[in-house]
Scaffold this motif. Sequence first.
Motif, PDB file in Angstrom:
ATOM      1  N   PRO A 131       0.802  -1.236   0.000  1.00 11.43           N
ATOM      2  CA  PRO A 131       0.000   0.000   0.000  1.00 11.43           C
ATOM      3  C   PRO A 131       0.831   1.281   0.000  1.00 11.43           C
ATOM      4  N   ASP A 132       2.046   1.240   0.522  1.00 15.38           N
ATOM      5  CA  ASP A 132       2.856   2.461   0.591  1.00 15.38           C
ATOM      6  C   ASP A 132       4.028   2.426  -0.394  1.00 15.38           C
ATOM      7  N   TYR A 133       3.756   1.904  -1.574  1.00 13.01           N
ATOM      8  CA  TYR A 133       4.800   1.864  -2.615  1.00 13.01           C
ATOM      9  C   TYR A 133       5.270   3.297  -2.867  1.00 13.01           C
ATOM     10  N   PRO A 134       6.597   3.527  -2.880  1.00 14.16           N
ATOM     11  CA  PRO A 134       7.089   4.901  -3.063  1.00 14.16           C
ATOM     12  C   PRO A 134       6.792   5.451  -4.457  1.00 14.16           C
ATOM     13  N   GLU A 135       6.872   6.761  -4.579  1.00 14.04           N
ATOM     14  CA  GLU A 135       6.650   7.391  -5.881  1.00 14.04           C
ATOM     15  C   GLU A 135       7.676   6.860  -6.876  1.00 14.04           C
ATOM     16  N   LEU A 136       7.194   6.482  -8.042  1.00 16.79           N
ATOM     17  CA  LEU A 136       8.067   5.880  -9.052  1.00 16.79           C
ATOM     18  C   LEU A 136       9.208   6.811  -9.444  1.00 16.79           C
ATOM     19  N   ASP A 137       8.941   8.109  -9.556  1.00 16.29           N
ATOM     20  CA  ASP A 137       9.999   9.056  -9.918  1.00 16.29           C
ATOM     21  C   ASP A 137      11.145   9.036  -8.907  1.00 16.29           C
ATOM     22  N   LYS A 138      10.820   8.869  -7.631  1.00 15.70           N
ATOM     23  CA  LYS A 138      11.852   8.812  -6.598  1.00 15.70           C
ATOM     24  C   LYS A 138      12.657   7.524  -6.718  1.00 15.70           C
ATOM     25  N   VAL A 139      11.972   6.431  -6.969  1.00 15.02           N
ATOM     26  CA  VAL A 139      12.655   5.145  -7.122  1.00 15.02           C
ATOM     27  C   VAL A 139      13.616   5.210  -8.309  1.00 15.02           C
ATOM     28  N   LEU A 140      13.121   5.672  -9.444  1.00 15.87           N
ATOM     29  CA  LEU A 140      13.964   5.743 -10.641  1.00 15.87           C
ATOM     30  C   LEU A 140      15.062   6.786 -10.479  1.00 15.87           C
ATOM     31  N   GLY A 141      14.805   7.823  -9.711  1.00 14.52           N
ATOM     32  CA  GLY A 141      15.843   8.819  -9.424  1.00 14.52           C
ATOM     33  C   GLY A 141      17.023   8.201  -8.696  1.00 14.52           C
ATOM     34  N   GLU A 142      16.741   7.289  -7.772  1.00 16.88           N
ATOM     35  CA  GLU A 142      17.814   6.592  -7.056  1.00 16.88           C
ATOM     36  C   GLU A 142      18.600   5.678  -8.002  1.00 16.88           C
ATOM     37  N   VAL A 143      17.887   5.025  -8.903  1.00 18.96           N
ATOM     38  CA  VAL A 143      18.563   4.172  -9.887  1.00 18.96           C
ATOM     39  C   VAL A 143      19.490   5.023 -10.749  1.00 18.96           C
ATOM     40  N   LYS A 144      18.988   6.162 -11.179  1.00 17.79           N
ATOM     41  CA  LYS A 144      19.766   7.015 -12.087  1.00 17.79           C
ATOM     42  C   LYS A 144      20.956   7.684 -11.407  1.00 17.79           C
ATOM     43  N   LYS A 145      21.020   7.647 -10.088  1.00 18.64           N
ATOM     44  CA  LYS A 145      22.188   8.152  -9.373  1.00 18.64           C
ATOM     45  C   LYS A 145      23.382   7.207  -9.524  1.00 18.64           C
ATOM     46  N   GLN A 146      23.101   5.976  -9.909  1.00 14.49           N
ATOM     47  CA  GLN A 146      24.184   5.005 -10.073  1.00 14.49           C
ATOM     48  C   GLN A 146      24.990   5.348 -11.319  1.00 14.49           C
ATOM     49  N   PRO A 147      26.314   5.239 -11.256  1.00 11.27           N
ATOM     50  CA  PRO A 147      27.123   5.622 -12.414  1.00 11.27           C
ATOM     51  C   PRO A 147      26.848   4.791 -13.668  1.00 11.27           C
ATOM     52  N   HIS A 148      26.443   3.543 -13.480  1.00 16.86           N
ATOM     53  CA  HIS A 148      26.169   2.661 -14.620  1.00 16.86           C
ATOM     54  C   HIS A 148      24.770   2.075 -14.439  1.00 16.86           C
ATOM     55  N   HIS A 149      23.845   2.498 -15.280  1.00 17.81           N
ATOM     56  CA  HIS A 149      22.472   1.997 -15.151  1.00 17.81           C
ATOM     57  C   HIS A 149      21.775   1.960 -16.509  1.00 17.81           C
ATOM     58  N   ILE A 150      20.856   1.027 -16.607  1.00 19.52           N
ATOM     59  CA  ILE A 150      19.943   0.926 -17.742  1.00 19.52           C
ATOM     60  C   ILE A 150      18.545   0.828 -17.135  1.00 19.52           C
ATOM     61  N   ALA A 151      17.669   1.741 -17.493  1.00 27.84           N
ATOM     62  CA  ALA A 151      16.278   1.715 -17.041  1.00 27.84           C
ATOM     63  C   ALA A 151      15.411   1.598 -18.288  1.00 27.84           C
ATOM     64  N   ILE A 152      14.691   0.494 -18.394  1.00 31.19           N
ATOM     65  CA  ILE A 152      13.924   0.179 -19.592  1.00 31.19           C
ATOM     66  C   ILE A 152      12.492  -0.182 -19.218  1.00 31.19           C
ATOM     67  N   ASP A 153      11.552   0.284 -19.999  1.00 35.80           N
ATOM     68  CA  ASP A 153      10.153  -0.113 -19.805  1.00 35.80           C
ATOM     69  C   ASP A 153       9.977  -1.461 -20.503  1.00 35.80           C
ATOM     70  N   ALA A 154      10.379  -2.515 -19.813  1.00 38.21           N
ATOM     71  CA  ALA A 154      10.377  -3.859 -20.397  1.00 38.21           C
ATOM     72  C   ALA A 154       8.971  -4.334 -20.716  1.00 38.21           C
ATOM     73  N   ASP A 155       7.993  -3.906 -19.938  1.00 46.43           N
ATOM     74  CA  ASP A 155       6.615  -4.317 -20.206  1.00 46.43           C
ATOM     75  C   ASP A 155       6.149  -3.756 -21.551  1.00 46.43           C
ATOM     76  N   LYS A 156       6.474  -2.496 -21.798  1.00 43.05           N
ATOM     77  CA  LYS A 156       6.098  -1.858 -23.060  1.00 43.05           C
ATOM     78  C   LYS A 156       6.804  -2.538 -24.238  1.00 43.05           C
ATOM     79  N   VAL A 157       8.100  -2.779 -24.098  1.00 44.09           N
ATOM     80  CA  VAL A 157       8.866  -3.429 -25.166  1.00 44.09           C
ATOM     81  C   VAL A 157       8.314  -4.826 -25.437  1.00 44.09           C
ATOM     82  N   ALA A 158       8.001  -5.560 -24.378  1.00 44.81           N
ATOM     83  CA  ALA A 158       7.455  -6.917 -24.548  1.00 44.81           C
ATOM     84  C   ALA A 158       6.115  -6.881 -25.296  1.00 44.81           C
ATOM     85  N   LYS A 159       5.272  -5.920 -24.967  1.00 42.26           N
ATOM     86  CA  LYS A 159       3.997  -5.788 -25.684  1.00 42.26           C
ATOM     87  C   LYS A 159       4.235  -5.490 -27.155  1.00 42.26           C
TER      88      LYS A 159
END
Length: 193
Positions: A104-132
């Motif tokens: 029920p308290d899933y964090p805001e997606l922008d904040k989650v992805l912001g933390e991922v993007k702080k990593q020097p090496h990252h790939i963030a992909i909308d795999a669900d969209k690509v799979a469709k």
Amino acid sequence: MKCDIVLAGVGGQGILSIAAVLGMAAVENDLYLKQAETHGMSQRGGAVQSYLRLSDNPIYSDLIPAGEADIILSVEPMESLRYLPFLSKKGYVVTNTTPFVNIPDYPELDKVLGEVKKQPHHIAIDADKVAKEVGNSRASNMVMLGAASPFIDIPFGLIEDGIRKIFTRKGEAIVNLNLEALRAGRKFAEANR
């Protein structure tokens, strides 16, 4: 060659299929392999994590120490954050951007992805969209494997062969769909490194 991979997600997202394909590719490449799995609530939606260690030298432990993972491959964005302490300084976070909101308290997606993007090496992909786009949303796990494949020191053709061997009993159409998903994920990662 040594590659330590943390696979993360929730039940029903295909983590164990990713591990099976990579395991098959490693065996076909004459690599040593160790794997450890942790299943969450033993139901769809529970946390699932797998350590996958590949090497051309013997491996003595199936666990990956903190700060030593070469790749965190997460099919769920929040789960990628859980395993950041395992990532090496040169490692890659490869994550799906589509959340599986199972609390029920899933964090805001922008904040989650912001933390991922702080990593020097990252790939963030909308795999669900690509799979469709390739024809089946259930193939998002193979999109994720494809997105991580440029950072795994196994010939891409052997990963494709792993898909053929693991999915052959489901028929040629399913094999081809998974191969197409794998290739689409790899193409994305190569364009967005």
